[in-house]
Structure formats: structure tokens, C-alpha cells
Design a protein around this motif. Structure first.
Motif, PDB file in Angstrom:
ATOM      1  N   THR A 114     -10.614   0.068  -2.491  1.00  0.00           N
ATOM      2  CA  THR A 114      -9.283  -0.208  -2.218  1.00  0.00           C
ATOM      3  C   THR A 114      -9.211  -1.013  -0.661  1.00  0.00           C
ATOM      4  O   THR A 114      -9.137  -0.188   0.142  1.00  0.00           O
ATOM      5  N   ILE A 115      -8.626  -2.211  -0.815  1.00  0.00           N
ATOM      6  CA  ILE A 115      -8.293  -2.812   0.207  1.00  0.00           C
ATOM      7  C   ILE A 115      -6.952  -3.732   0.034  1.00  0.00           C
ATOM      8  O   ILE A 115      -6.655  -3.716  -1.164  1.00  0.00           O
ATOM      9  N   ARG A 116      -6.410  -4.208   1.038  1.00  0.00           N
ATOM     10  CA  ARG A 116      -4.922  -4.830   0.843  1.00  0.00           C
ATOM     11  C   ARG A 116      -5.159  -6.035  -0.138  1.00  0.00           C
ATOM     12  O   ARG A 116      -6.152  -6.766  -0.047  1.00  0.00           O
TER      13      ARG A 116
ATOM     14  N   ASP B 171      -8.643   2.095   6.394  1.00  0.00           N
ATOM     15  CA  ASP B 171      -7.566   3.296   6.802  1.00  0.00           C
ATOM     16  C   ASP B 171      -6.269   2.815   6.711  1.00  0.00           C
ATOM     17  O   ASP B 171      -5.386   3.553   6.664  1.00  0.00           O
ATOM     18  N   GLY B 172      -6.070   1.465   6.839  1.00  0.00           N
ATOM     19  CA  GLY B 172      -4.781   1.135   6.739  1.00  0.00           C
ATOM     20  C   GLY B 172      -3.964   1.197   5.329  1.00  0.00           C
ATOM     21  O   GLY B 172      -3.040   1.663   5.194  1.00  0.00           O
ATOM     22  N   MET B 173      -4.834   1.030   4.348  1.00  0.00           N
ATOM     23  CA  MET B 173      -4.469   1.417   2.956  1.00  0.00           C
ATOM     24  C   MET B 173      -4.086   2.762   2.734  1.00  0.00           C
ATOM     25  O   MET B 173      -3.187   3.422   2.171  1.00  0.00           O
TER      26      MET B 173
ATOM     27  N   ARG C 109       2.500   6.903   4.223  1.00  0.00           N
ATOM     28  CA  ARG C 109       3.751   6.583   4.352  1.00  0.00           C
ATOM     29  C   ARG C 109       4.799   6.362   3.152  1.00  0.00           C
ATOM     30  O   ARG C 109       5.896   6.905   3.096  1.00  0.00           O
ATOM     31  N   CYS C 110       4.272   6.080   2.024  1.00  0.00           N
ATOM     32  CA  CYS C 110       4.760   6.061   0.873  1.00  0.00           C
ATOM     33  C   CYS C 110       5.284   7.713   0.451  1.00  0.00           C
ATOM     34  O   CYS C 110       6.450   7.728   0.024  1.00  0.00           O
TER      35      CYS C 110
ATOM     36  N   LEU D  32      -5.593   2.705  15.390  1.00  0.00           N
ATOM     37  CA  LEU D  32      -4.308   3.418  15.302  1.00  0.00           C
ATOM     38  C   LEU D  32      -4.202   4.037  13.977  1.00  0.00           C
ATOM     39  O   LEU D  32      -3.720   5.073  13.937  1.00  0.00           O
ATOM     40  N   SER D  33      -4.383   3.345  12.913  1.00  0.00           N
ATOM     41  CA  SER D  33      -4.351   3.994  11.451  1.00  0.00           C
ATOM     42  C   SER D  33      -5.321   5.116  11.485  1.00  0.00           C
ATOM     43  O   SER D  33      -4.739   6.213  10.901  1.00  0.00           O
ATOM     44  N   THR D  34      -6.653   5.074  11.771  1.00  0.00           N
ATOM     45  CA  THR D  34      -7.483   6.197  11.872  1.00  0.00           C
ATOM     46  C   THR D  34      -6.780   7.545  12.670  1.00  0.00           C
ATOM     47  O   THR D  34      -6.754   8.881  12.210  1.00  0.00           O
TER      48      THR D  34
END
Ligand SMILES: Nc1ncnc2c1ncn2[C@@H]1O[C@H](COP(=O)(O)OP(=O)(O)OP(=O)(O)O)[C@@H](O)[C@H]1O
Length: 179
Positions: free
Chosen positions: A113-115, A131-133, A139-140, A168-170
Motif C-alpha cells: 500500500t502506497i499513496r 511509513d507515511g501510509m 492519524r485517522c 519523520l514518519s518512522t
């Protein structure tokens, strides 16, 4: 041990006989350094909730550890193993390789899964993702008034790969893991 060949010659994730290619790749995989510590890994997993794994480049962390994790049976409760990558290209290419190694179709038992692209399905037990996903998912969860750490309950195990890159995400996901 499914991704490492069950004794029956049948892949328990697909119920199909293993292909010749599976056995060829398996020989290559067995030569990777992480295989020497496979039993130690299983032992540590039994005793610890979180682990930090350090290994040489190319030793097999990204490709082997997630499928070892699946082999422990943690996904039997229908929850997935997730492995994060800082880069979308890595999430795509590694999942393709691991699907081959486990002798399954990409997007079925193993996916990514990627954006803007979700290559997973109802059968997916191992998901590579940016990691962003995963952070977006966290966040959700936070918006529905649950603590961000609860995102991890959606997964049987979460592997934060390439943590030394300190994205930052990790880094934030490590914080959520501590909650
Ligand atoms: N698509 C692929 N096709 C063939 N071999 C691959 C493929 N992807 C990885 N490999 C090989 O599998 C081995 C293990 O790679 P892996 O990415 O799991 O190592 P790693 O320990 O995670 O390395 P790094 O620390 O650099 O991320 C390497 O020898 C690599 O060349």
C-alpha cells in the motif's frame, strides 16, 4: 513453515503445490545471513513484544524477517503483518520479490500500500507499505478519539524497516509503538 517450505510440498497459504521457482529461490534465501539466526529470532519473538534487529546491508532483513514473522502463525487471527518502508518504490519492489519467494500472487497473500495505490486484498497477510501510509492510518485513528498507538492493533505485527534513516514518519511511529 510455509514461506520456507512445508513438508507436504503444498503451500498452505494458497493450497497449491510449490512451484519449481519457489525451491530455486529458497536455496538462495537459505544462504542469507539472517537464516543462521532464524531460530534465535523465533525464540526472541516468543519472549518479547518489541525487538530491535540490526544487520549488515543485504543480510535479508527486509525480505526475510516479515515472512519469518508470518511463519510464526501470528496472522491466523486474520490480522496482517505490516512492514514499512520510507520509499514507495521499495514497498512495491520488495513486496513483488517476497510474493515470489512465498510463491503467491502479488496483491493476494502479499501486497503493498502506497499513496494512491492499494495492492492488497482480503487474503493479504503480509503488507509492505510506506511509513507515511501507516502514519496516515494512525492519524485517522487519532481523529476518532483513540490513542494513535491503537493503529497497531489492526496488525498482528508491525516492522518499521530502515529505522536508521530517521524519517519523520518512522520516528513518530516508534513513539506510537511505545504508547
Ligand atoms: N527483487 C530481488 N531479486 C533478487 N534478489 C533480491 C531482490 N530483492 C532483494 N534481493 C536480494 O535479497 C538479499 C536480501 O535483501 P534484503 O533487502 O532483504 O536485505 P537487507 O538486510 O534488508 O538490506 P538493507 O539493510 O540494505 O535494507 C540481497 O542479497 C538482495 O540482493
Amino acid at each position: 513453515m510455509a514461506s520456507t517450505a512445508s513438508g507436504t510440498g503444498v503451500n498452505p497459504y494458497t493450497n497449491r503445490p510449490y512451484s519449481r521457482r519457489f525451491y530455486e529461490i529458497l536455496e538462495t534465501r537459505k544462504r542469507l545471513p539472517v537464516w543462521e539466526q532464524k531460530d534465535e529470532f523465533f525464540e526472541m519473538m516468543r519472549k518479547n513484544q518489541t525487538m530491535v534487529l540490526v544487520g549488515e546491508t543485504g543480510s535479508g532483513k527486509t525480505t526475510q524477517i516479515p515472512s519469518f514473522m508470518v511463519d510464526t502463525g501470528v496472522t491466523r487471527g486474520k490480522r496482517m503483518v505490516a512492514c514499512t518502508q520510507p520509499r514507495r518504490v521499495a514497498a512495491m519492489s520488495v513486496s513483488k520479490r517476497v510474493a515470489e519467494e512465498m510463491d503467491v500472487e502479488l496483491g493476494e497473500e502479499v501486497g503493498y500500500t502506497i499513496r494512491f495505490e492499494d495492492m492488497t486484498g482480503t487474503k493479504t497477510i503480509l503488507k509492505y507499505m510506506t511509513d507515511g501510509m501507516l502514519l496516515r492510518e494512525a492519524r485517522c485513528h487519532a481523529q476518532t478519539a483513540r490513542p494513535p498507538g491503537l493503529v497497531y492493533y489492526r496488525y498482528a505485527a508491525v516492522i518499521l524497516d530502515e529505522a536508521h534513516e530517521r524519517t519523520l514518519s518512522t520516528d513518530i511511529l516508534f513513539g506510537a509503538a511505545e504508547e
